[in-house]
Design a protein around this motif. Sequence first.
Motif, PDB file in Angstrom:
ATOM      1  N   TYR B  64      47.622  31.046  38.404  1.00  0.00           N
ATOM      2  CA  TYR B  64      47.445  30.974  39.855  1.00  0.00           C
ATOM      3  C   TYR B  64      46.053  30.466  40.160  1.00  0.00           C
ATOM      4  O   TYR B  64      45.094  30.947  39.567  1.00  0.00           O
ATOM      5  N   PRO B  65      45.883  29.540  41.110  1.00  0.00           N
ATOM      6  CA  PRO B  65      46.964  28.841  41.813  1.00  0.00           C
ATOM      7  C   PRO B  65      47.818  28.019  40.837  1.00  0.00           C
ATOM      8  O   PRO B  65      47.298  27.566  39.815  1.00  0.00           O
ATOM      9  N   PRO B  66      49.104  27.822  41.163  1.00  0.00           N
ATOM     10  CA  PRO B  66      49.979  27.067  40.273  1.00  0.00           C
ATOM     11  C   PRO B  66      49.395  25.684  39.964  1.00  0.00           C
ATOM     12  O   PRO B  66      48.800  25.057  40.837  1.00  0.00           O
ATOM     13  N   TYR B  75      51.154  39.027  35.134  1.00  0.00           N
ATOM     14  CA  TYR B  75      51.365  39.787  36.368  1.00  0.00           C
ATOM     15  C   TYR B  75      52.363  40.894  36.083  1.00  0.00           C
ATOM     16  O   TYR B  75      53.384  40.680  35.413  1.00  0.00           O
ATOM     17  N   ASP B 133      47.930  35.906  49.686  1.00  0.00           N
ATOM     18  CA  ASP B 133      48.712  34.742  49.239  1.00  0.00           C
ATOM     19  C   ASP B 133      49.111  34.880  47.770  1.00  0.00           C
ATOM     20  O   ASP B 133      50.244  34.598  47.391  1.00  0.00           O
ATOM     21  N   GLU B 134      48.159  35.314  46.956  1.00  0.00           N
ATOM     22  CA  GLU B 134      48.444  35.479  45.531  1.00  0.00           C
ATOM     23  C   GLU B 134      49.486  36.587  45.318  1.00  0.00           C
ATOM     24  O   GLU B 134      50.366  36.476  44.464  1.00  0.00           O
ATOM     25  N   TRP B 137      52.893  35.298  46.266  1.00  0.00           N
ATOM     26  CA  TRP B 137      53.304  34.382  45.197  1.00  0.00           C
ATOM     27  C   TRP B 137      53.749  35.164  43.954  1.00  0.00           C
ATOM     28  O   TRP B 137      54.766  34.842  43.331  1.00  0.00           O
ATOM     29  N   ALA B 138      53.023  36.235  43.620  1.00  0.00           N
ATOM     30  CA  ALA B 138      53.347  37.024  42.421  1.00  0.00           C
ATOM     31  C   ALA B 138      54.630  37.820  42.614  1.00  0.00           C
ATOM     32  O   ALA B 138      55.408  38.005  41.665  1.00  0.00           O
ATOM     33  N   GLU B 140      57.178  36.842  44.362  1.00  0.00           N
ATOM     34  CA  GLU B 140      58.251  35.862  44.149  1.00  0.00           C
ATOM     35  C   GLU B 140      58.398  35.540  42.659  1.00  0.00           C
ATOM     36  O   GLU B 140      59.510  35.453  42.130  1.00  0.00           O
ATOM     37  N   LEU B 141      57.252  35.378  41.994  1.00  0.00           N
ATOM     38  CA  LEU B 141      57.246  35.104  40.547  1.00  0.00           C
ATOM     39  C   LEU B 141      58.035  36.169  39.797  1.00  0.00           C
ATOM     40  O   LEU B 141      58.891  35.858  38.952  1.00  0.00           O
ATOM     41  N   TRP B 151      64.748  35.112  44.684  1.00  0.00           N
ATOM     42  CA  TRP B 151      63.932  35.314  45.883  1.00  0.00           C
ATOM     43  C   TRP B 151      64.518  34.611  47.105  1.00  0.00           C
ATOM     44  O   TRP B 151      64.681  35.216  48.177  1.00  0.00           O
TER      45      TRP B 151
END
Lengths: 260, 260
Positions: B64-66, B75, B133-134, B137-138, B140-141, B151
């Motif tokens: 991250y960021p991707p 994670y 934001d992270e 994102w995590a 969803e990951l 998701w």
Amino acid sequence: MQDEASYTQTPGTTFNRKKHRGTYDVETIHSIVNTSSVCHVGFQPSADDPFPVVLPMIGHIAVYPPDSDEPPACYLHGYVSSRLMKLGADGLPVCIEATKVDGFTMALTPFNHSYNYRSAMLQGRATIVEDRDEKLWAMELITNAVVPDRWAHTRVPPDGGEMQSTRIMKMPIERASAKVKGHVPSDERKDLRNEDVVNSVWTGIIPVYEAFGEPVPSPYNRVQQVPAHIADFVKNENLNAKEFAVGAACRAEPSHGGGS
Amino acid sequence: MQDEASYTQTPGTTFNRKKHRGTYDVETIHSIVNTSSVCHVGFQPSADDPFPVVLPMIGHIAVYPPDSDEPPACYLHGYVSSRLMKLGADGLPVCIEATKVDGFTMALTPFNHSYNYRSAMLQGRATIVEDRDEKLWAMELITNAVVPDRWAHTRVPPDGGEMQSTRIMKMPIERASAKVKGHVPSDERKDLRNEDVVNSVWTGIIPVYEAFGEPVPSPYNRVQQVPAHIADFVKNENLNAKEFAVGAACRAEPSHGGGS
């Protein structure tokens, strides 16, 4: 550390969340460990290393001498454990964890996604088994823990070199606990009332279990038929494992539960 | 901590035995962790507790960021981790281990019994992800790590309460290693020459793999057909997992190997 049927609750094994899933029941804890192919053994390798280590090992809980009043211990064997073995002589504090995943819970929201699972954690001080009789007994215990009755169907007893090259660890159980979750999905009322959501999101459980394939003979195998102790094991385990996972996927949520 | 394709060897991750099975290869290590349903997270809960703790959690390695040059991190998410979460804020040293059992090796002697398996170990300092934001994102990951594309097929995004009640840990990888074993049984020459033994003991591999059953709809499910993202996942994983385990069971032993 235990009365007849349950381990004692200690500050180290008290459940802070989702208390209804926690248990100190001896049978539950032992069966999770003893039906898991792999245990995960955590320890601190040395005072000057900042990081703990977790290694996979084969573990089985039993009492020695058999049928005696000795407290149960977890016997451990693993090839990757030379660092662990070196440290074992003085009684190394370890944590042994075993987890069986029984299903993936698909809910309306990511928040209520979870697993059906059974997890056990044991803590105690591990030492290397030096007594020859106990070591031989533990080697048979662990061999038969993988496939019942396998020991008697191999070239035994181990010779002197094999006995010397094999190390077995023993961790008398000082603390133990388990967590068990196995039921249908659950979601929040606000989402269950949302027609768009309920009409578009599939909810349910994907059953998960450890499966065994058709045994593959070695290049030097000369025994034509797969022997009964292996064939029966494969057949019965596959039936039981699948049945358990599907059973958990259909079970109603306990009434004292809530959320996921 | 890594060059392009492999992690750095450190005293804490040097292999003392069976060196040919050890690897620092990034792709191997990441794939073991990222295809495991459960990771086993070891840590020391407090200075005055003699015992480490090992907890099962869902873990996934990503950047991250991707597509950035940031180092990969693991994670973590788990319900049973309130003690772990409390300690995470200052950067808690943890060890994350993931193991896949691919087969039970049945040899002539108990001594040469073993497993086909893939095991990875990561070490680093874990913190709680605070950046919104992270964190999103995590989440969803990790949801998609269990079932790809899940998701987008649920009620998202999470609301404020769900974001607040979810904790994600992040452990940038400081050290990593893996062990991989997957081949036919091997036995000692003395036993292979013993006609009685070779003629009476079945040798081979029982393939082992994680299987997924027919998805079971929840009591409140209204979507008649199991959606493609779930049905395809179940079908493909079952095929791939079985094929991998059977493939390992048939593979010749690497020439630099010896014993089991």
